[in-house]
Design an enzyme around this catalytic site. Structure first.
Site, PDB file in Angstrom:
ATOM      1  N   ASP A 152      11.215 -62.094  63.790  1.00  0.00           N
ATOM      2  CA  ASP A 152      10.277 -63.199  63.633  1.00  0.00           C
ATOM      3  C   ASP A 152      10.564 -64.144  64.826  1.00  0.00           C
ATOM      4  OD1 ASP A 152       8.587 -65.086  62.140  1.00  0.00           O
ATOM      5  OD2 ASP A 152      10.449 -66.188  61.871  1.00  0.00           O
TER       6      ASP A 152
ATOM      7  N   THR B 119      11.012 -73.605  66.564  1.00  0.00           N
ATOM      8  CA  THR B 119       9.738 -74.319  66.713  1.00  0.00           C
ATOM      9  C   THR B 119       9.288 -74.947  65.396  1.00  0.00           C
ATOM     10  OG1 THR B 119       8.864 -72.102  66.664  1.00  0.00           O
ATOM     11  CG2 THR B 119       8.693 -73.255  68.740  1.00  0.00           C
TER      12      THR B 119
ATOM     13  N   LYS C 143       6.720 -72.450  56.413  1.00  0.00           N
ATOM     14  CA  LYS C 143       7.379 -71.522  57.338  1.00  0.00           C
ATOM     15  C   LYS C 143       6.858 -70.102  57.158  1.00  0.00           C
ATOM     16  CE  LYS C 143      11.582 -74.108  58.155  1.00  0.00           C
ATOM     17  NZ  LYS C 143      13.036 -74.167  57.999  1.00  0.00           N
ATOM     18  N   GLY C 144       6.467 -69.499  58.251  1.00  0.00           N
ATOM     19  CA  GLY C 144       6.062 -68.085  58.236  1.00  0.00           C
ATOM     20  C   GLY C 144       4.627 -67.841  57.816  1.00  0.00           C
TER      21      GLY C 144
ATOM     22  N   ARG D  96      -1.648 -70.632  60.170  1.00  0.00           N
ATOM     23  CA  ARG D  96      -2.048 -72.022  60.422  1.00  0.00           C
ATOM     24  C   ARG D  96      -2.972 -72.552  59.315  1.00  0.00           C
ATOM     25  NH1 ARG D  96      -4.658 -72.668  66.082  1.00  0.00           N
ATOM     26  NH2 ARG D  96      -2.793 -71.449  66.554  1.00  0.00           N
TER      27      ARG D  96
ATOM     28  N   SER E 170       5.453 -61.998  64.528  1.00  0.00           N
ATOM     29  CA  SER E 170       5.264 -63.419  64.226  1.00  0.00           C
ATOM     30  C   SER E 170       3.850 -63.718  63.752  1.00  0.00           C
ATOM     31  CB  SER E 170       5.553 -64.235  65.493  1.00  0.00           C
ATOM     32  OG  SER E 170       5.128 -65.574  65.347  1.00  0.00           O
TER      33      SER E 170
ATOM     34  N   SER F  90       2.493 -66.497  64.469  1.00  0.00           N
ATOM     35  CA  SER F  90       1.982 -67.529  65.374  1.00  0.00           C
ATOM     36  C   SER F  90       1.021 -67.012  66.438  1.00  0.00           C
ATOM     37  CB  SER F  90       3.147 -68.239  66.069  1.00  0.00           C
ATOM     38  OG  SER F  90       2.630 -69.174  66.989  1.00  0.00           O
TER      39      SER F  90
ATOM     40  N   ASN G  97       0.456 -68.759  68.922  1.00  0.00           N
ATOM     41  CA  ASN G  97       1.020 -69.319  70.160  1.00  0.00           C
ATOM     42  C   ASN G  97       2.197 -68.498  70.684  1.00  0.00           C
ATOM     43  OD1 ASN G  97      -0.561 -71.858  70.496  1.00  0.00           O
ATOM     44  ND2 ASN G  97       0.230 -72.256  68.444  1.00  0.00           N
TER      45      ASN G  97
ATOM     46  N   LYS H 110       1.732 -62.917  56.556  1.00  0.00           N
ATOM     47  CA  LYS H 110       2.900 -62.692  55.701  1.00  0.00           C
ATOM     48  C   LYS H 110       2.660 -63.500  54.414  1.00  0.00           C
ATOM     49  CE  LYS H 110       5.817 -62.782  59.862  1.00  0.00           C
ATOM     50  NZ  LYS H 110       6.797 -63.564  60.631  1.00  0.00           N
TER      51      LYS H 110
ATOM     52  N   GLU I 280      14.371 -62.586  59.707  1.00  0.00           N
ATOM     53  CA  GLU I 280      13.378 -63.564  59.232  1.00  0.00           C
ATOM     54  C   GLU I 280      14.030 -64.851  58.725  1.00  0.00           C
ATOM     55  OE1 GLU I 280      10.538 -64.848  58.487  1.00  0.00           O
ATOM     56  OE2 GLU I 280       9.128 -63.347  59.192  1.00  0.00           O
TER      57      GLU I 280
END
Ligand code: B16
Ligand code: MG
Length: 217
Positions: free
Chosen positions: A8, A16, A44-45, A48, A113, A115, A117, A144, A168
């Site tokens: 992860d 971050t 977390k995880g 967005r 991940s 993300s 980003n 996830k 993770e």
């Protein structure tokens, strides 16, 4: 047999989570409610938009889709302004040495991940070309705890799920790794990450021999 490690990104390779927290807190402040570090664990995880839904649930707010998209966009712009300033100094302790050990022992590596980003973060910390495979929120369609991100990582590496170990820091990520049929090492607090097969507080505690013994149990 151990063949690959899937990492992860946020909370495992770099911290971050603290930037996500500041950026979401700013949105909560605008909406007139408090958002605590304890609440932040739930974000977390997860993706967005799911993070925003959880945030709004905490604030007891129901907003229309258009407003939600504009808030998520605003949060992301704020978040990106922090990660744009990241350097390799923000790679978490013990990570570079462990990654090198894996390369020396011909263990494949991937990022898994949520993300979107991920490419920017990897580029900022100087690891853009380090991993054999990168699966992120731009490639995976299911967030996830769905196992998709890790299964795509394994297939991209050409390795069976049973030969992968996932690292993770989030409950949702551990559930995703277990659902993928992979061994999972939690990185962080054992009380939160109790579902993982093993929990470490950081990578200074991990080396290839420990990983190998763990993967063979
Ligand atoms: P973004 P990971 C996750 O990354 C974060 O843990 C989570 O807090 C965030 O909401 C998610 O990425 C989406 O991030 O807004 O940058 O697309 O832990 O799966 O590496
Ligand atoms: Mg994480």
């Amino acid at each position: 047999m151990l063949k690959a490690c899937i990492f992860d990104l946020d909370g495992v390779i770099v911290d971050t989570a603290k930037y996500h927290y500041i950026a979401w807190k700013e949105i909560a402040r605008e909406l007139n409610f408090d958002f605590t570090e304890h609440d932040n664990e739930r974000l977390k995880g997860v993706s967005r938009m799911r993070s925003l839904d959880i945030l709004l649930e905490i604030g007891g707010l129901l907003l229309n889709e258009e407003t939600k998209i504009s808030l998520a966009d605003k949060k992301n712009k704020n978040y990106v302004s922090y990660i744009e300033k990241m350097t390799s100094a923000e790679i978490l302790p013990g990570v570079p040495a462990f990654l090198k050990e894996l390369k020396n022992n011909r263990i494949k590596t991937a990022i898994g991940s949520a993300s979107k980003n991920t490419p920017l973060i990897l580029q900022r910390i100087g690891l853009a070309n380090y991993f054999d495979e990168v699966v992120d929120g731009n490639k995976a369609s299911k967030a996830k705890p769905d196992p998709e991100v890790f299964l795509l990582g394994a297939s991209g590496l050409g390795v069976s799920p049973g030969n992968c170990v996932v690292f993770e820091d989030a409950e949702a990520g551990i559930e995703a790794a277990l659902a993928a049929g992979m061994k999972c090492v939690g990185v962080g607090n054992p009380q939160i990450l109790y579902k993982a097969h093993m929990v470490i507080s950081g990578f200074e505690e991990m080396d290839f021999n420990r990983l190998k013994t763990f993967s063979e149990i």
